[in-house]
Design a protein around this motif. Structure first.
Motif, PDB file in Angstrom:
ATOM      1  N   THR A  86       1.196  56.682 -15.931  1.00  0.00           N
ATOM      2  CA  THR A  86       0.957  57.352 -17.166  1.00  0.00           C
ATOM      3  C   THR A  86      -0.662  57.111 -17.561  1.00  0.00           C
ATOM      4  OG1 THR A  86       0.671  54.617 -17.873  1.00  0.00           O
ATOM      5  CG2 THR A  86       3.045  54.917 -17.068  1.00  0.00           C
ATOM      6  N   LYS A  87      -0.165  58.358 -18.205  1.00  0.00           N
ATOM      7  CA  LYS A  87      -1.371  58.398 -18.690  1.00  0.00           C
ATOM      8  C   LYS A  87      -2.169  57.358 -19.649  1.00  0.00           C
ATOM      9  CE  LYS A  87      -1.214  62.918 -20.341  1.00  0.00           C
ATOM     10  NZ  LYS A  87       0.027  64.267 -21.223  1.00  0.00           N
ATOM     11  N   HIS A  88      -3.144  56.816 -19.859  1.00  0.00           N
ATOM     12  CA  HIS A  88      -4.605  56.023 -20.011  1.00  0.00           C
ATOM     13  C   HIS A  88      -4.942  56.377 -21.323  1.00  0.00           C
ATOM     14  CE1 HIS A  88      -2.791  53.271 -16.934  1.00  0.00           C
ATOM     15  NE2 HIS A  88      -2.037  53.087 -17.242  1.00  0.00           N
ATOM     16  N   SER A  89      -5.421  55.477 -22.288  1.00  0.00           N
ATOM     17  CA  SER A  89      -6.711  56.254 -23.192  1.00  0.00           C
ATOM     18  C   SER A  89      -7.405  54.782 -23.040  1.00  0.00           C
ATOM     19  CB  SER A  89      -5.435  56.038 -24.462  1.00  0.00           C
ATOM     20  OG  SER A  89      -6.436  55.821 -25.724  1.00  0.00           O
ATOM     21  N   PRO A  90      -8.888  55.255 -23.744  1.00  0.00           N
ATOM     22  CA  PRO A  90      -9.476  54.038 -23.679  1.00  0.00           C
ATOM     23  C   PRO A  90      -9.508  53.117 -25.474  1.00  0.00           C
ATOM     24  CG  PRO A  90     -10.957  55.757 -23.831  1.00  0.00           C
ATOM     25  CD  PRO A  90      -9.241  56.618 -24.133  1.00  0.00           C
ATOM     26  N   LYS A  91      -8.336  54.139 -26.202  1.00  0.00           N
ATOM     27  CA  LYS A  91      -8.827  53.378 -27.432  1.00  0.00           C
ATOM     28  C   LYS A  91      -7.990  51.357 -27.545  1.00  0.00           C
ATOM     29  CE  LYS A  91      -7.534  57.164 -30.233  1.00  0.00           C
ATOM     30  NZ  LYS A  91      -6.272  58.245 -30.863  1.00  0.00           N
ATOM     31  N   THR A  92      -9.487  51.025 -28.537  1.00  0.00           N
ATOM     32  CA  THR A  92      -8.467  50.016 -28.496  1.00  0.00           C
ATOM     33  C   THR A  92      -9.216  49.118 -27.240  1.00  0.00           C
ATOM     34  OG1 THR A  92      -6.526  49.536 -28.191  1.00  0.00           O
ATOM     35  CG2 THR A  92      -7.303  50.306 -30.181  1.00  0.00           C
ATOM     36  N   LEU A  93      -9.634  49.185 -26.385  1.00  0.00           N
ATOM     37  CA  LEU A  93      -9.622  48.630 -25.422  1.00  0.00           C
ATOM     38  C   LEU A  93     -11.155  47.634 -25.713  1.00  0.00           C
ATOM     39  CD1 LEU A  93      -9.273  50.545 -21.393  1.00  0.00           C
ATOM     40  CD2 LEU A  93      -7.934  48.512 -23.089  1.00  0.00           C
ATOM     41  N   LYS A  94     -11.563  46.438 -24.651  1.00  0.00           N
ATOM     42  CA  LYS A  94     -12.593  46.104 -25.718  1.00  0.00           C
ATOM     43  C   LYS A  94     -13.586  45.636 -24.863  1.00  0.00           C
ATOM     44  CE  LYS A  94     -10.789  42.428 -29.430  1.00  0.00           C
ATOM     45  NZ  LYS A  94     -10.428  40.877 -29.746  1.00  0.00           N
ATOM     46  N   VAL A  95     -15.167  46.154 -24.882  1.00  0.00           N
ATOM     47  CA  VAL A  95     -15.933  45.924 -24.104  1.00  0.00           C
ATOM     48  C   VAL A  95     -16.699  44.761 -24.120  1.00  0.00           C
ATOM     49  CG1 VAL A  95     -18.253  47.117 -23.079  1.00  0.00           C
ATOM     50  CG2 VAL A  95     -16.245  48.772 -24.171  1.00  0.00           C
ATOM     51  N   GLY A  96     -16.926  43.695 -23.620  1.00  0.00           N
ATOM     52  CA  GLY A  96     -17.939  42.539 -24.011  1.00  0.00           C
ATOM     53  C   GLY A  96     -20.006  43.259 -23.759  1.00  0.00           C
ATOM     54  N   VAL A  97     -20.611  42.861 -24.801  1.00  0.00           N
ATOM     55  CA  VAL A  97     -21.439  43.684 -24.379  1.00  0.00           C
ATOM     56  C   VAL A  97     -22.731  42.598 -24.672  1.00  0.00           C
ATOM     57  CG1 VAL A  97     -23.565  45.148 -25.895  1.00  0.00           C
ATOM     58  CG2 VAL A  97     -20.882  45.545 -25.640  1.00  0.00           C
ATOM     59  N   ILE A  98     -22.937  42.294 -23.355  1.00  0.00           N
ATOM     60  CA  ILE A  98     -24.406  40.641 -22.991  1.00  0.00           C
ATOM     61  C   ILE A  98     -25.279  40.867 -23.900  1.00  0.00           C
ATOM     62  CG2 ILE A  98     -25.020  38.674 -22.103  1.00  0.00           C
ATOM     63  CD1 ILE A  98     -22.584  38.724 -20.430  1.00  0.00           C
TER      64      ILE A  98
END
Ligand code: HDD
Length: 679
Positions: free
Chosen positions: A531-543
């Motif tokens: 399936t096609k994926h999108s980065p939208k709304t994925l969470k990035v932890g930023v330490i």
């Protein structure tokens, strides 16, 4: 998000508004309207004396509290819902006379309740389980409920077996263990002894049953339904719902640990994203089959343990579903919503699928018990079109019917409410031909249990196959009875010798010597990897440590937010973290309140000079993220930390040498999400 402007509300929202009550800023009264002067002391004989039964305010409050719960759903007890709308792409008049599928100008309000099948109401949300995907379309011709799951097939073929299936999967009755899981003896004993479940067993052991988000999973109507057009012509139809963000799943280790990190993981994800305006979007699709083609396939289209391969019968996308509004009150709306596959509208009809036929009884029956005789009158359940008939009374009747006449046929009310023929909008059942002797039998055409299970296996990527083998090995490893383990492995032997051999070896049972299915076909549409994926709304932890590179980090955060990624700033304490260039960022989570399990990727802006505890925590977040195959990004200064734990240069581990290229590469890595090459 809530609308305050009445003109902008859809019909359902306008209807609901009549029942919404705001209590803030108001005087407290009893339910009878008596103003209350003291809600902290019961009425006593003397300030140390016994409470008096006369205290009508105490009695009312306590008696209401004592009755606050209704029975939880017998299955799908834990669920979460939201409102939205359906927009049709083009008229389907050639297939169905259902008005909401004919007129592209009509936006149909809807409510979706997602759920877990096996657990009770408080079960943690990332357990391996089928997810319910149940939609109530409030159409102008009445409610249409599509009560589906996130898997296109089902365990059993005849609904008379449903109580047995559920008794087997629910916690074992002698000790009520385990909660909301299939990893126990009675469930697998059922599967081995009801081999029609083989296909479904493959699906539930795949990553489909540990979705990343309700917003990233498919929905299926499962059964074959009918569309009937205005000329009375019928087609067979299957419903599909596909998420715009693409399909994503957790991995097993993550799913298990997430239960501890956030038992409300899925509802929080849905609620927060809708509140933030990241609406959940899906496309509704149909597979359509001419009536004349009913017997053209090597499976029976009435058998709910079979799917229609999309490569043979393509899915036609017919409209868009957007979930854009959270409920005001979970009990009043999500808990009391009464879904029922028997709620259909003109232009849609049932088939003889024996699983569907039984469901048509069970759902209305359970709602009468669970919610009550007048459940259809409740705000969440009532249709947005007028409804009139001669049904009267019953517990907690809300509507006041003022007519003297409550029977049909009558002359005193000019025979109203009146019926209308099909040509004027009345529902008319499709006159399909039924003949046969009354028998308690299963059709021969329902007897092949392994071909589509094999089709599913053939369609999986090597990583998905590996996960399926591990899942069977885990679940059956939890089964105590050796004979049950062996029976299930024997069943798997009919699907794939490779699968059965790996699982048998892991379990220490015999490799079965049974002929495996000879099906060579595969259906690429079944793999999560296609399936096609999108980065939208994925969470990035930023330490970030104090003194982080302010300008560079700000640049990265901006680039990521532009594509819809959601950075979560992590530091050892809450409050703010100060970087260079006078930049300060609000800390969203500390090492204590956050968790690497909650992020889809991790970025570390930490130098090896950070204090020992900070470094240790950073490393443990990195190791978990790495082990879960998720993207890792690091500032140049952080590279030695990656090196010290042996992950520098590994797939999906990126170091920022140039912020422009790095920000893009990191977005690409987030879109890919998992770097399976790490093992
Ligand atoms: Fe069911 C609830 C989906 C077979 C009997 N089912 C329920 C819900 C979903 C499904 C999504 C939760 C609805 C909500 O959110 O309120 N069920 C399915 C699917 C099936 C299926 C996709 C197979 C294709 N179910 C099935 C059978 C029976 C039931 C064969 C019994 C004959 N299901 C029920 C129920 C529930 C229910 C006991 C429990 C609570 C409720 O209905 O409202 O009637």
């Amino acid at each position: 998000m809530k609308n305050n402007n009445n003109d902008k509300m859809d019909k359902k929202e306008q209807q609901l508004q009549q029942f919404v009550r705001q209590n803030e800023g108001k005087i407290m009264t009893s339910n009878e309207g008596v103003k209350i002067s003291n809600d902290e002391d019961s009425l006593k004989a003397g300030d140390r004396g016994p409470t008096l039964i006369e205290d009508f305010l105490f009695r009312e409050k306590m008696a209401h509290f004592d009755r606050e719960r209704i029975p939880e759903r017998v299955v799908h007890a834990r669920g979460y819902g939201a409102y939205g709308e359906f927009e049709l792409y083009e008229s389907l008049e050639e297939l169905t006379m259902a008005k909401f599928l004919n007129d592209t100008a009509v936006k149909t309000p809807l409510f979706i309740r997602f759920s877990q099948v096996a657990g009770s109401k408080g079960v943690n949300e990332t357990n391996r389980d089928v997810r319910g995907f149940a939609t109530k379309f409030y159409t102008e011709e009445g409610n249409f409920d599509l009560v589906g799951n996130n898997i296109p097939v089902f365990f059993i073929q005849d609904s008379i077996k449903f109580p047995d299936l559920i008794h087997a999967v629910k916690p074992e009755p002698n000790n009520e263990i385990p909660q909301g899981q299939t990893a126990h003896d009675t469930f697998w004993d059922f599967i081995a002894n009801n081999q029609e479940s083989a296909h479904m067993a493959m699906w539930i052991m795949s990553d489909r049953t540990i979705p990343r988000s309700f917003r990233m999973m498919q929905g299926f109507g499962v059964h074959t339904f009918r569309f009937v057009n205005k000329h009375g012509k019928s087609h067979f139809v299957k419903f599909h719902i596909k998420p715009v963000l693409g399909l994503r799943s957790l991995i097993w280790d993550e799913a298990q640990k997430l239960g501890g990190a956030d038992a409300d993981y899925h509802r929080r994800d849905l609620w927060e994203n809708i509140e933030n305006g990241n609406y959940a979007e899906y496309e509704l699709g149909i597979q359509v089959l001419e009536e004349a083609d009913e017997f053209k396939f090597d499976f029976d289209i009435l058998d709910s343990t079979k799917l229609w391969p999309e490569e043979d019968i393509p899915v036609r996308m017919i409209g868009k579903i957007t979930l854009n509004r959270n409920v005001d009150n979970v009990f009043a709306e999500t808990e009391q919503v009464a879904l029922h596959p028997g709620n259909i509208v003109r232009g849609i009809d049932f088939t003889n699928d024996p699983l569907l036929q039984g469901r048509l009884f069970s759902y209305s029956d359970t709602q009468l018990y669970r919610v009550g005789t007048n459940h259809q009158e409740l705000p969440i359940n009532r249709p947005v079109c007028p409804f009139h008939n001669n049904q009267r009374d019953g517990a907690s009747r809300y509507i006041i019917d003022k007519d003297r006449i409550a029977y049909h046929k009558n002359s005193l009310a000019d025979n109203t409410p009146y019926t209308v023929p099909g040509s004027k909008g009345g529902f008319v059942t499709y006159p399909s031909l039924v003949d046969g002797r009354k028998v308690r039998e299963t059709a021969e055409s329902f007897e092949d249990h392994f071909s589509q299970a094999r089709l599913f296996w053939n369609s999986m990527s090597p990583v998905e196959k590996d996960h399926i083998m591990q899942a069977f090995s885990f679940e059956l490893g939890k089964v105590q009875n050796i004979s049950v383990r062996q029976q299930v492995v024997n069943m798997l032997g009919h699907i794939s010798t490779e699968l059965a051999t790996v699982v048998a070896t892991a379990l220490g049972v015999e490799v079965p010597k049974v002929p495996e299915s000879q099906v060579k076909k595969s259906s690429p549409a079944l793999s999560l990897f296609n399936t096609k994926h999108s980065p939208k709304t994925l969470k990035v932890g930023v330490i970030l440590e104090s003194g982080f590179n302010g300008r560079e980090t700000n640049y990265l955060l901006e680039q990521w937010k532009k594509v819809g990624l959601q950075p979560v700033i992590v530091h050892d304490e809450l409050g703010v973290v100060k970087g260079t260039d006078g930049i300060e960022l609000k800390v969203d989570q500390s090492f204590l309140t956050g968790s690497p399990l909650l992020y889809d990727g991790l970025y570390v802006g930490v130098s090896p000079n950070a204090n020992e505890n900070f470094l240790w925590k950073t490393k443990s977040f990195l190791i978990d993220t790495y082990n879960h195959f998720k993207p890792i990004g690091a500032s140049e200064a952080a590279a030695p930390i990656l090196e010290s734990i042996g992950i520098l240069g590994k797939p999906g581990v990126l170091v920022d040498q140039n912020p422009q290229t790095f920000s893009k590469e990191f977005i690409d890595a987030m879109t890919i999400q998992r770097f399976w090459q790490r093992v």
